[in-house]
Write an enzyme that holds these catalytic residues in place. Sequence first.
Site, PDB file in Angstrom:
ATOM      1  N   ARG A 233       0.850  -1.178   0.000  1.00  0.00           N
ATOM      2  CA  ARG A 233       0.000   0.000   0.000  1.00  0.00           C
ATOM      3  C   ARG A 233       0.891   1.235   0.000  1.00  0.00           C
ATOM      4  NH1 ARG A 233      -3.381  -2.958  -1.550  1.00  0.00           N
ATOM      5  NH2 ARG A 233      -5.428  -3.397  -0.639  1.00  0.00           N
ATOM      6  N   GLU A 262      -2.389   7.791  -5.255  1.00  0.00           N
ATOM      7  CA  GLU A 262      -3.142   7.090  -6.292  1.00  0.00           C
ATOM      8  C   GLU A 262      -4.649   7.346  -6.171  1.00  0.00           C
ATOM      9  OE1 GLU A 262      -3.703   2.558  -5.249  1.00  0.00           O
ATOM     10  OE2 GLU A 262      -1.590   3.061  -5.027  1.00  0.00           O
ATOM     11  N   HIS A 280      -0.660   0.426  -9.908  1.00  0.00           N
ATOM     12  CA  HIS A 280      -1.329  -0.513  -8.997  1.00  0.00           C
ATOM     13  C   HIS A 280      -1.951  -1.688  -9.772  1.00  0.00           C
ATOM     14  CE1 HIS A 280      -3.436  -0.815  -4.824  1.00  0.00           C
ATOM     15  NE2 HIS A 280      -3.085  -2.008  -5.292  1.00  0.00           N
TER      16      HIS A 280
END
Length: 313
Positions: A233, A262, A280
């Site tokens: 993360r 993001e 991602h």
Amino acid sequence: MKPVLLVLNFQTEAHLHQMAQSFPDFELIYAPDAEQAEAAIAVHGARVRSICTIGATGLSAAQMQRMPELALVCAMGAGYENIDVAYGKAHGIAVGNGVGTNDECVADHAMGLLIAAVRGIVKLDKATRAGVWRSALPLPPNVSGKRLGILGLGTIGAKIAKRAAAFDMEIGYHNRKPREGVDYRYFDELLALATWADVLLVATPGGASTRHLIDASVLAALGEQGVVVNIARGSVIDTQALAEALRAGRLAGAGLDVYESEPLPPQELIALDSVVLTPHVGGWSPEAVQNSVDRFIANMRNHLDGKPLVSPI
């Protein structure tokens, strides 16, 4: 009126169709961004019975309170950091995830980022396209023989370690406690792991407890030849500290599939050619996404049949 299955994360038309066909007694409502989710809950909240989401999107207690018939919340991936699990369980809501459905894909991607960052593959590609030959470039270092420190030796971390071992990397790790049956070197302090490692790979869960674990002190311990890779993360790494370390030459490089900003790109990093960025997609492949959809359907079907979830949280 039918109960509602509310889908809060991106899905292809084919997967939405699969979900709708799997649960014909439900009305499927697709709301893959915050604005659409708010509108869907406002209009259909009283009928929402099941929710499909992801860890980054999550589901808050305040949202759950607006859906009095809610009985099931499932994250498609392994992460569930923004789902209020405690509130859900306290109010009789089953909570599950998709643990194990995309592990192989994430581990593959992690190794790709690691190799690209250590070998400088993106920089070499750019130089080649500009007509620069190898004799004008610094020698890119080996991956084999490097020390890989893994922050979070869970299922995904272990799969990454298995791949790294095939590259003859020496492996160490930091968890809250040693993992049973593992021969890799255990470090009881993250700073000690970073000091030992050539590459520090982040595979720990997100959430408040891991926010900015990788800070300026950890990056300094990793050192000017060090590389950090993050497939966990974005919140785990202090982006500003990372940018400052890279610009100052106190760190050699980074490979990031996740970042704090993001879905917007990390502005502090995009001009740095020592950073390899991907959007991602570590857990995204046709195989992995299909596994995740299948797992959500299996969890929901079990719940409707009065059986335990396949992968409860």
